[in-house]
Design a protein around this motif. Structure first.
Motif, PDB file in Angstrom:
ATOM      1  N   PRO A  83       0.828  -1.205   0.000  1.00 30.98           N
ATOM      2  CA  PRO A  83       0.000   0.000   0.000  1.00 30.98           C
ATOM      3  C   PRO A  83       0.864   1.257   0.000  1.00 30.98           C
ATOM      4  N   THR A  84       0.323   2.316  -0.551  1.00 33.42           N
ATOM      5  CA  THR A  84       1.031   3.586  -0.549  1.00 33.42           C
ATOM      6  C   THR A  84       1.171   4.108   0.884  1.00 33.42           C
ATOM      7  N   GLY A  85       2.332   4.656   1.165  1.00 32.34           N
ATOM      8  CA  GLY A  85       2.594   5.171   2.506  1.00 32.34           C
ATOM      9  C   GLY A  85       3.094   4.146   3.489  1.00 32.34           C
ATOM     10  N   VAL A  86       3.394   2.918   3.036  1.00 30.57           N
ATOM     11  CA  VAL A  86       3.843   1.901   3.981  1.00 30.57           C
ATOM     12  C   VAL A  86       5.242   2.224   4.500  1.00 30.57           C
ATOM     13  N   LEU A  87       6.074   2.833   3.652  1.00 34.07           N
ATOM     14  CA  LEU A  87       7.411   3.200   4.096  1.00 34.07           C
ATOM     15  C   LEU A  87       7.370   4.281   5.172  1.00 34.07           C
ATOM     16  N   THR A  88       6.387   5.167   5.069  1.00 32.20           N
ATOM     17  CA  THR A  88       6.246   6.201   6.095  1.00 32.20           C
ATOM     18  C   THR A  88       5.905   5.588   7.449  1.00 32.20           C
ATOM     19  N   VAL A  89       5.077   4.541   7.424  1.00 30.73           N
ATOM     20  CA  VAL A  89       4.708   3.876   8.679  1.00 30.73           C
ATOM     21  C   VAL A  89       5.906   3.130   9.257  1.00 30.73           C
ATOM     22  N   ILE A  90       6.647   2.409   8.408  1.00 27.52           N
ATOM     23  CA  ILE A  90       7.789   1.632   8.889  1.00 27.52           C
ATOM     24  C   ILE A  90       8.895   2.548   9.408  1.00 27.52           C
ATOM     25  N   ALA A  91       8.992   3.748   8.846  1.00 29.26           N
ATOM     26  CA  ALA A  91      10.066   4.674   9.243  1.00 29.26           C
ATOM     27  C   ALA A  91       9.810   5.363  10.571  1.00 29.26           C
ATOM     28  N   ARG A  92       8.629   5.197  11.162  1.00 26.03           N
ATOM     29  CA  ARG A  92       8.350   5.826  12.465  1.00 26.03           C
ATOM     30  C   ARG A  92       9.192   5.144  13.535  1.00 26.03           C
ATOM     31  N   GLY A  93      10.115   5.880  14.097  1.00 20.81           N
ATOM     32  CA  GLY A  93      11.083   5.338  15.041  1.00 20.81           C
ATOM     33  C   GLY A  93      12.481   5.465  14.489  1.00 20.81           C
ATOM     34  N   PRO A  94      12.810   4.761  13.408  1.00 19.53           N
ATOM     35  CA  PRO A  94      14.120   4.980  12.790  1.00 19.53           C
ATOM     36  C   PRO A  94      14.347   6.406  12.298  1.00 19.53           C
ATOM     37  N   ASP A  95      13.274   7.157  12.008  1.00 21.19           N
ATOM     38  CA  ASP A  95      13.474   8.542  11.578  1.00 21.19           C
ATOM     39  C   ASP A  95      14.104   9.387  12.691  1.00 21.19           C
ATOM     40  N   LEU A  96      13.733   9.122  13.951  1.00 23.18           N
ATOM     41  CA  LEU A  96      14.361   9.851  15.049  1.00 23.18           C
ATOM     42  C   LEU A  96      15.832   9.489  15.188  1.00 23.18           C
ATOM     43  N   VAL A  97      16.154   8.214  14.955  1.00 23.79           N
ATOM     44  CA  VAL A  97      17.561   7.808  15.013  1.00 23.79           C
ATOM     45  C   VAL A  97      18.369   8.494  13.922  1.00 23.79           C
ATOM     46  N   ALA A  98      17.775   8.647  12.756  1.00 23.53           N
ATOM     47  CA  ALA A  98      18.504   9.245  11.635  1.00 23.53           C
ATOM     48  C   ALA A  98      18.731  10.744  11.820  1.00 23.53           C
ATOM     49  N   PHE A  99      17.725  11.461  12.322  1.00 21.56           N
ATOM     50  CA  PHE A  99      17.813  12.927  12.365  1.00 21.56           C
ATOM     51  C   PHE A  99      18.223  13.457  13.736  1.00 21.56           C
ATOM     52  N   CYS A 100      17.704  12.865  14.815  1.00 26.20           N
ATOM     53  CA  CYS A 100      17.995  13.400  16.143  1.00 26.20           C
ATOM     54  C   CYS A 100      19.327  12.927  16.710  1.00 26.20           C
ATOM     55  N   LEU A 101      20.032  12.060  16.011  1.00 21.82           N
ATOM     56  CA  LEU A 101      21.372  11.651  16.417  1.00 21.82           C
ATOM     57  C   LEU A 101      22.436  12.172  15.457  1.00 21.82           C
ATOM     58  N   LEU A 102      22.117  13.229  14.746  1.00 21.69           N
ATOM     59  CA  LEU A 102      23.090  13.792  13.806  1.00 21.69           C
ATOM     60  C   LEU A 102      24.389  14.220  14.488  1.00 21.69           C
ATOM     61  N   PRO A 103      24.357  14.876  15.662  1.00 18.33           N
ATOM     62  CA  PRO A 103      25.642  15.192  16.313  1.00 18.33           C
ATOM     63  C   PRO A 103      26.492  13.964  16.604  1.00 18.33           C
ATOM     64  N   LEU A 104      25.859  12.860  16.979  1.00 17.21           N
ATOM     65  CA  LEU A 104      26.618  11.637  17.241  1.00 17.21           C
ATOM     66  C   LEU A 104      27.239  11.098  15.965  1.00 17.21           C
ATOM     67  N   TRP A 105      26.469  11.079  14.879  1.00 13.75           N
ATOM     68  CA  TRP A 105      27.015  10.585  13.607  1.00 13.75           C
ATOM     69  C   TRP A 105      28.153  11.481  13.125  1.00 13.75           C
ATOM     70  N   ILE A 106      28.004  12.784  13.274  1.00 10.41           N
ATOM     71  CA  ILE A 106      29.073  13.705  12.859  1.00 10.41           C
ATOM     72  C   ILE A 106      30.323  13.496  13.712  1.00 10.41           C
ATOM     73  N   ALA A 107      30.130  13.278  15.008  1.00 11.22           N
ATOM     74  CA  ALA A 107      31.283  13.045  15.885  1.00 11.22           C
ATOM     75  C   ALA A 107      32.028  11.772  15.500  1.00 11.22           C
ATOM     76  N   ILE A 108      31.294  10.716  15.177  1.00 16.30           N
ATOM     77  CA  ILE A 108      31.970   9.477  14.759  1.00 16.30           C
ATOM     78  C   ILE A 108      32.678   9.694  13.424  1.00 16.30           C
ATOM     79  N   GLY A 109      32.041  10.426  12.511  1.00 15.56           N
ATOM     80  CA  GLY A 109      32.684  10.679  11.229  1.00 15.56           C
ATOM     81  C   GLY A 109      33.954  11.499  11.357  1.00 15.56           C
ATOM     82  N   LEU A 110      33.960  12.485  12.258  1.00 16.62           N
ATOM     83  CA  LEU A 110      35.149  13.320  12.450  1.00 16.62           C
ATOM     84  C   LEU A 110      36.143  12.714  13.434  1.00 16.62           C
ATOM     85  N   GLY A 111      35.676  11.762  14.248  1.00 16.13           N
ATOM     86  CA  GLY A 111      36.566  11.140  15.219  1.00 16.13           C
ATOM     87  C   GLY A 111      36.862  11.998  16.415  1.00 16.13           C
TER      88      GLY A 111
END
Length: 548
Positions: free
Chosen positions: A475-503
């Protein structure tokens, strides 16, 4: 009673002979049909009722095979790219390190434990609801009825085992040709052996909980062995390539186990078959409907004991809020599968820093992402059960937002403990351990908020228009439903991802992570099932309707 005449025929009160009962006819019993003929008749009746043609069946088979092959090739390509991007092993490995071949062996051991645990939870031999109702009471050989079910799970496990071994061998160890072919065949045979061992134990009367516990022990043994290898410093530099004799031995072992299981199919009790079939049906339905929460409930609830010898006094429950948190703690403590999952999640970043080829930016990033989400998902089992049966959520005098925030307490505590273990290892790899610990602790609320947001996500709307995909119609919009939860990990942990990338970790990163953690908790506390954009569009449509 009615009197009877001299011939013994039934008569009425006047003495007249009664006619024969039309519901009871004089007929001769024929031969009892074989189990194979019953299976064929059932399959033909199902195909006739479904109205599916041979062309549609071949199309579905072609689509499924193509999807599996494409998925394996994509994963193989990604793993090969990662393997080629990894740095070469240093000629003189530092004491306490772990080689890449040793890591592959430990991953395969953990996969074998997970396969045994899953097979024990699913049965692996069972009869679905309709089969249990119609087939099991028939006076036929039960072995013939259960043979397709007994073959299905080992064959699927063999296919999955071959795919995993080929991906790891070709992607990380760069094996090709005959060596890769032998490794794939050996992986298929060993995966089949693991499932057949579980099936043989089932026919011997071993409860499914015991089989699942054995698989969990093997799964936990993998990180324990990794720690021992790291402490002793004796790590193998290469894995021997299996010979054709080893592959043949594994195939003969699988054939012997399959024969032993087939001979004992007739002694399986109906209750065991019904339980296994029920769990398998629930798991398949969850996979088809893209509901990982229902899949977890099927794997966890299928082996839950019906009675407990020890009763918890729940002394920490002093009010509505503490009662809700205590309930989540009890659910996590009683779920052995999720406790094992927490142990494995804590070991992933540690192993990534212990392997010289994986101790890079990409390796640490993948290990932290996988381990953090695994730990957060395991600790949110209470929220997932509450989404299905919101008994405490409705009975306790607490608001909806308060309930969501209280559900984040246990995942938050688990995330803090996991962050201490994980970022101690990351800090030893990148330096400045205290800074990394501070960043990991302030990022823990994001993991908890993401897990609770994923637990309370709405189900996909199957009444919407379907979209054709290689995995079938979705069904249309199924990816939006599955992404609820992982979207916070992707966007709200940006400082952590940047820190790991820069070391490195800076004060600005820690401050930004604190604010993003607060935002993540606020988003996960919302009870709105629709996204912000959908709510805006609905408000515009309502305003237009009111204006008209």
């Amino acid at each position: 009673m009615s009197p009877a005449g001299p011939a013994g025929a039934p008569h009425d009160a006047a003495g007249d002979e009664l006619p024969d009962d039309p519901r009871v006819g004089d007929f001769d019993l024929g031969e009892v049909p074989s189990a194979r003929s019953i299976r064929r008749f059932t399959a033909q009746a199902a195909r006739a009722k479904a109205g599916a043609s041979l062309g549609s069946l071949l199309t579905d088979v072609y689509t499924a095979v193509t999807s599996v092959v494409i998925s394996v090739l994509i994963v193989l390509g990604v793993v090969q790219q990662l393997g080629s991007a990894l740095p070469a092993a240093p000629p003189a490995r530092a004491p306490g390190g772990l080689s890449l071949p040793a890591l592959v062996a430990l991953v395969l051991l953990a996969a074998a434990g997970a396969l045994l645990s899953t097979a024990g939870r699913l049965g692996p031999v069972g009869a679905e609801g309709a089969q249990a109702a119609w087939w099991l009471p028939l006076p036929v050989d039960r072995r013939g009825l259960l043979r397709p079910s007994a073959r299905r799970v080992p064959l699927v496990a063999a296919l999955a085992g071959a795919s995993v071994v080929v991906v790891l061998e070709a992607g990380l160890l760069a094996r090709t040709g005959a060596d890769l072919l032998r490794a794939g065949l050996l992986g298929a045979c060993l995966a089949g052996v693991v499932v057949l061992v579980a099936a043989l134990a089932q026919t011997r009367g071993v409860p499914r909980r015991g089989i699942a516990l054995a698989g969990d022990v093997v799964l936990v043994a993998a990180p324990v062995l990794a720690a021992l290898v790291v402490l002793t410093g004796r790590t193998p530099t290469a894995l021997p390539s299996p010979s054709w004799l080893v592959v043949a031995g594994a195939a003969v072992t699988a054939a012997v186990l399959a024969t032993a299981v087939d001979r004992r199919l007739g002694v399986l009790p109906g209750r065991t078959l019904r339980e296994g079939g029920s769990v398998a049906t629930q798991a398949v339905g969850a996979v088809v409907s893209l509901d990982s929460r229902e899949l977890g409930r099927a794997l966890t609830g299928g082996v839950a004991p019906s009675l407990r010898r020890r009763v918890s006094r729940l002394r920490t429950a002093r009010g509505p809020a503490t009662a809700l948190v205590t309930a989540d703690l009890v659910v996590l403590r009683r779920s052995l599968r999720h406790v094992v999952q927490l142990v494995v999640a804590a070991g992933l970043p540690v192993l990534a820093t212990a392997v010289p080829q994986l101790a890079s930016t990409v390796g640490i990033l993948v290990a932290v992402l996988a381990g953090g989400w695994m730990a957060a998902s395991a600790s949110a089992e209470g929220a997932r059960w509450a989404e299905m049966a919101p008994v405490l959520d409705r009975l306790l005098p607490l608001g909806h937002r308060t309930v969501r925030r209280l559900r984040m307490v246990v995942p938050g505590v688990v995330a803090v403990i996991w962050s201490v273990v994980a970022f101690t290892a990351v800090g030893s790899w990148a330096g400045a351990t205290q800074d990394w610990l501070m960043l990991g602790v302030v990022a823990a609320p994001v993991w908890a908020a993401a897990a609770v947001r994923a637990a309370y996500r709405p189900a996909p709307r199957w009444d919407k228009p379907l979209v054709a995909t290689p995995a079938g119609a979705l069904p249309t919009g199924v990816l939006t439903v599955i992404a609820r939860g992982p979207d916070l990990v992707a966007f709200c942990l940006l400082p952590l991802w940047i820190a790991i990338g820069l070391g490195t970790v800076s004060t600005l990163m820690v401050t930004a992570q604190v604010w993003l953690s607060v935002i993540a908790v606020m988003i996960a506390s919302s009870t709105a099932e629709k996204g912000w954009m959908e709510r805006m569009l609905d408000d515009q449509e309502q305003r237009k309707g009111a204006g008209a």
